[in-house]
Design a protein around this motif. Structure first.
Motif, PDB file in Angstrom:
ATOM      1  N   TRP A  70     -17.736  -9.743 -14.019  1.00  0.00           N
ATOM      2  CA  TRP A  70     -18.548  -9.234 -13.202  1.00  0.00           C
ATOM      3  C   TRP A  70     -17.942  -8.979 -11.849  1.00  0.00           C
ATOM      4  O   TRP A  70     -17.919  -7.959 -10.976  1.00  0.00           O
ATOM      5  N   ALA A  71     -17.291  -9.981 -11.527  1.00  0.00           N
ATOM      6  CA  ALA A  71     -16.401 -10.155 -10.084  1.00  0.00           C
ATOM      7  C   ALA A  71     -15.288  -8.951 -10.369  1.00  0.00           C
ATOM      8  O   ALA A  71     -15.070  -8.202  -9.336  1.00  0.00           O
ATOM      9  N   ASN A  72     -14.597  -8.993 -11.436  1.00  0.00           N
ATOM     10  CA  ASN A  72     -13.456  -7.697 -11.568  1.00  0.00           C
ATOM     11  C   ASN A  72     -14.140  -6.487 -11.345  1.00  0.00           C
ATOM     12  O   ASN A  72     -13.638  -5.520 -10.811  1.00  0.00           O
ATOM     13  N   MET A  73     -15.373  -6.330 -11.908  1.00  0.00           N
ATOM     14  CA  MET A  73     -15.876  -4.882 -11.745  1.00  0.00           C
ATOM     15  C   MET A  73     -16.400  -4.525 -10.209  1.00  0.00           C
ATOM     16  O   MET A  73     -16.339  -3.255  -9.977  1.00  0.00           O
ATOM     17  N   ASN A  74     -16.398  -5.450  -9.584  1.00  0.00           N
ATOM     18  CA  ASN A  74     -16.705  -5.386  -8.121  1.00  0.00           C
ATOM     19  C   ASN A  74     -15.334  -5.577  -7.189  1.00  0.00           C
ATOM     20  O   ASN A  74     -15.811  -5.485  -6.017  1.00  0.00           O
ATOM     21  N   SER A  75     -14.433  -5.499  -7.770  1.00  0.00           N
ATOM     22  CA  SER A  75     -12.915  -5.627  -7.108  1.00  0.00           C
ATOM     23  C   SER A  75     -12.971  -7.057  -6.211  1.00  0.00           C
ATOM     24  O   SER A  75     -12.376  -7.123  -5.327  1.00  0.00           O
ATOM     25  N   VAL A  76     -13.634  -8.022  -7.063  1.00  0.00           N
ATOM     26  CA  VAL A  76     -13.442  -9.394  -6.374  1.00  0.00           C
ATOM     27  C   VAL A  76     -12.609 -10.285  -7.092  1.00  0.00           C
ATOM     28  O   VAL A  76     -12.572 -10.427  -8.305  1.00  0.00           O
ATOM     29  N   LYS A  77     -11.678 -10.765  -6.260  1.00  0.00           N
ATOM     30  CA  LYS A  77     -10.826 -11.892  -6.767  1.00  0.00           C
ATOM     31  C   LYS A  77     -11.394 -13.278  -6.860  1.00  0.00           C
ATOM     32  O   LYS A  77     -11.537 -13.868  -5.647  1.00  0.00           O
TER      33      LYS A  77
ATOM     34  N   ASN B 267     -24.072 -14.378  -4.933  1.00  0.00           N
ATOM     35  CA  ASN B 267     -24.427 -14.053  -3.530  1.00  0.00           C
ATOM     36  C   ASN B 267     -23.160 -13.632  -3.012  1.00  0.00           C
ATOM     37  O   ASN B 267     -23.190 -12.698  -1.952  1.00  0.00           O
ATOM     38  N   GLY B 268     -22.050 -14.662  -3.299  1.00  0.00           N
ATOM     39  CA  GLY B 268     -20.690 -14.332  -2.559  1.00  0.00           C
ATOM     40  C   GLY B 268     -20.195 -13.255  -2.922  1.00  0.00           C
ATOM     41  O   GLY B 268     -19.558 -12.403  -2.264  1.00  0.00           O
ATOM     42  N   VAL B 269     -20.311 -12.831  -4.185  1.00  0.00           N
ATOM     43  CA  VAL B 269     -19.626 -11.637  -4.903  1.00  0.00           C
ATOM     44  C   VAL B 269     -20.749 -10.271  -4.334  1.00  0.00           C
ATOM     45  O   VAL B 269     -19.711  -9.418  -3.974  1.00  0.00           O
ATOM     46  N   GLU B 270     -21.738 -10.339  -4.305  1.00  0.00           N
ATOM     47  CA  GLU B 270     -22.653  -9.366  -3.841  1.00  0.00           C
ATOM     48  C   GLU B 270     -22.418  -9.119  -2.146  1.00  0.00           C
ATOM     49  O   GLU B 270     -22.578  -8.058  -1.793  1.00  0.00           O
ATOM     50  N   ALA B 271     -21.862 -10.170  -1.608  1.00  0.00           N
ATOM     51  CA  ALA B 271     -21.797  -9.962  -0.161  1.00  0.00           C
ATOM     52  C   ALA B 271     -20.266  -9.184   0.052  1.00  0.00           C
ATOM     53  O   ALA B 271     -19.955  -8.772   1.218  1.00  0.00           O
ATOM     54  N   MET B 272     -19.727  -8.720  -0.999  1.00  0.00           N
ATOM     55  CA  MET B 272     -18.425  -8.175  -0.868  1.00  0.00           C
ATOM     56  C   MET B 272     -18.365  -6.724  -1.514  1.00  0.00           C
ATOM     57  O   MET B 272     -17.832  -6.593  -2.661  1.00  0.00           O
ATOM     58  N   PRO B 273     -19.379  -5.664  -1.126  1.00  0.00           N
ATOM     59  CA  PRO B 273     -19.469  -4.500  -1.806  1.00  0.00           C
ATOM     60  C   PRO B 273     -18.130  -3.736  -1.912  1.00  0.00           C
ATOM     61  O   PRO B 273     -18.028  -2.928  -2.903  1.00  0.00           O
ATOM     62  N   ASN B 274     -17.154  -3.892  -1.036  1.00  0.00           N
ATOM     63  CA  ASN B 274     -15.917  -3.177  -1.032  1.00  0.00           C
ATOM     64  C   ASN B 274     -14.803  -4.106  -1.758  1.00  0.00           C
ATOM     65  O   ASN B 274     -13.585  -3.790  -1.421  1.00  0.00           O
TER      66      ASN B 274
END
Length: 436
Positions: free
Chosen positions: A291-298, A325-332
Motif C-alpha cells: 500500500w505504501a508503494n502504491m502511494n510512493s512512500v518508502k 496515518n503516516g502514509v496517508e499524511a504523504m499524499p505526494n
C-alpha cells in the motif's frame, strides 16, 4: 473585655463554622462512598463547630459568656431534617453539660430551637435559593428573639445588653444567611459539574454513533449495489467473482470500523504476553509495504531486539493505525521511518513521516473519539492507538511541523527479561538513525 477581644472570639466561632461547611463539601464531593451517608457526614461536620464554639466562647463581660453553637444546629437541621437535627441536639446538650454542667434553661431553649427548625426543614428544602436565604435568616431571627424572651422570663440573673443584642440577635441571622448562600453555591457547583460530565459522555456517544453510522453505511451501500448487480442472469462468471471480491472487501472494511470502535469501547480481556517488538514491526511493515508503494512512500526501519508486555493483537493494530496515518499524511509520496531504542527500563518506538504535519490544536486533540484531521476520517484509528498505549502503561509524545512532517514517540516499560540485555547506548543509536 474590650471590643477587639470580643471581635476576635466572634471571628474564631465563624471560622469553625465556615471550615466545617467546606470540609463537608470536600469530603462529600471527593469520597464517593460518603454520598450514601450524607446525613451522617453532615452531622459529623456540624457537630465539630458546635463543640469548638462552646470550648472557645464569646466573652461579653465577666458575667456573660455565649457562643454561636446554635448556627451549626440551624444549618444541620434545615438541610438534614429532623434526624440530623436530633443527633446534633444530643451532641450539643451532652457537650454543654459536660463542659459547664447541667442547666434546665439551656435544655428548654435548644429543644425549642430544634423543634421549630425541624418543623420548617421540609418546606425549606423545597423552595428555591432566594427563598432559602430569606427563610433561613427570618427563622433564625425569630428563634433568637423567642429564646431571648424565654431566657429573660426563666432566669433572674439574665440581662439583655447592647452587645448581646448585636452578637446573639442581629448577627446570627446574618451569619446563617451567608452560610446558606455558601452551601447553595457549593451544591450548585457539584450539580453543574455532574451534569457537565453526563453531557460530555452523551456527546461522545452521539458523535461516535454518528461517525460509525456514516462509515459503516458507505461500505454497506456499495455491498447493496453489487448484490443488485449479481442478480443479473446474463452476468459472466468473471464479473461475478469480481463483484463478490468487491463485496468481501467492503464487508471487511465495515468489520474493521466496528472492531476499532469495540477496541476503544470495551476493556481488554485478552491475555497479556511478552511482545517481540522487532518481530511485530517486521510483520507490520510487510503488511503496509504494498500500500505504501502504491502511494510512493518508502518505508525505512532501524529495529533493535526488545520486548514489552501487552496484547499482541492490540499492539499490532495500534501501530498499523499510526503508520497508516503516516502514509496517508504523504499524499505526494515521502519517507516513513520506524526506529526502536532500548535502554535499561524503557523501549521507545519512533514513527516519523515527511508529510503535511499537524498544528498544535491537532496534536492536542489527537486520539479524541470523534476528531480527525482527515477530511473523511472518524478518528477511530487514532483513539484505538491512544487507548492501547495507555493500557500498556506507555507514554505518547508528538512533535510536528506543518508541511514538514510528524514524529510520534511511544515509550513502553521494557519487559524485565530484556533489561539485562542492553549493551549499546540507545542515544547513540538514535543519533545515527536521525542522521541517516
Amino acid at each position: 473585655m474590650n471590643f477587639v477581644y470580643i471581635n476576635h472570639n466572634v471571628l474564631d466561632n465563624l471560622f469553625y463554622i465556615i471550615v466545617s461547611i467546606l470540609m463537608f463539601f470536600v469530603l462529600y464531593d471527593n469520597v464517593s462512598r460518603l454520598k450514601k451517608y450524607k446525613q451522617i457526614l453532615l452531622t459529623a461536620c456540624m457537630s465539630l463547630p458546635i463543640i469548638l464554639c462552646m470550648k472557645f466562647p464569646i466573652y461579653i463581660d465577666q458575667y456573660c459568656v455565649h457562643d454561636l453553637r446554635q448556627i451549626p444546629l440551624f444549618i444541620g437541621t434545615l438541610y438534614g431534617g429532623w434526624p440530623t437535627g436530633a443527633a446534633l441536639l444530643i451532641i450539643l446538650l451532652v457537650s454543654r453539660f459536660a463542659i459547664y454542667g447541667f442547666n434546665f434553661l439551656t435544655l428548654i431553649v435548644y429543644v425549642v430551637i430544634f423543634i421549630a427548625t425541624a418543623f420548617f426543614s421540609t418546606k425549606f428544602n423545597r423552595v428555591n435559593k432566594k427563598k432559602k436565604l430569606l427563610f433561613s435568616a427570618a427563622i433564625t431571627l425569630l428563634l433568637e428573639i423567642i429564646t431571648t424572651y424565654m431566657a429573660v422570663a426563666m432566669s433572674d440573673f439574665f440581662k439583655v445588653t447592647e452587645p448581646y443584642i448585636f452578637y446573639f440577635i442581629i448577627l446570627p441571622p446574618v451569619i446563617v444567611f451567608f452560610a446558606v448562600y455558601l452551601l447553595e453555591i457549593l451544591m450548585d457547583t457539584i450539580h453543574v459539574r455532574s451534569n457537565m460530565v453526563k453531557l460530555e459522555k452523551m456527546e461522545v456517544v452521539s458523535q461516535l454513533a454518528a461517525s460509525i453510522s456514516h462509515e459503516v453505511r458507505n461500505p454497506l451501500t456499495v455491498v447493496k449495489g453489487f448484490i443488485e448487480l449479481l442478480k443479473d442472469p446474463n452476468l459472466s462468471q468473471e464479473k461475478k467473482e469480481q463483484y463478490i471480491e468487491h463485496v468481501a472487501r467492503e464487508l471487511n472494511n465495515a468489520e474493521t470500523i466496528i472492531s476499532d470502535y469495540l477496541a476503544f469501547a470495551k476493556p481488554a480481556t485478552e491475555k497479556v504476553e511478552p511482545i517481540s517488538v522487532e518481530s511485530e514491526f517486521k510483520n507490520i511493515i510487510e503488511i503496509l509495504k504494498p500500500w505504501a508503494n502504491m502511494n510512493s512512500v518508502k518505508i525505512k526501519d532501524q529495529l533493535v531486539s526488545g520486548s514489552v508486555l501487552g496484547n499482541a493483537n492490540y499492539f499490532r493494530q495500534c501501530f498499523l493505525n499510526i503508520m497508516k496515518n503516516g502514509v496517508e499524511a504523504m499524499p505526494n509520496g515521502g519517507e516513513l521511518k520506524i526506529a526502536t531504542f532500548l535502554n535499561k527500563n524503557d523501549l521507545t518506538i519512533k514513527v516519523s513521516d515527511t508529510g503535511v504535519g499537524m498544528t498544535k490544536e491537532q496534536i492536542n486533540r489527537f486520539g479524541e473519539p470523534y476528531y480527525s484531521s482527515k477530511e473523511k476520517g472518524t478518528g477511530l484509528g487514532s483513539m484505538v492507538a491512544v487507548k492501547t498505549i495507555q493500557m500498556m502503561k506507555g507514554k505518547l509524545e508528538i512533535e510536528s511541523v506543518p508541511n514538514e512532517g510528524t514524529t510520534l514517540a511511544v515509550t513502553f516499560p521494557v519487559y524485565l527479561a530484556e533489561k539485562a540485555k542492553v549493551k549499546e547506548n540507545p542515544i547513540k543509536l538514535e543519533t545515527e538513525f536521525l542522521r541517516s
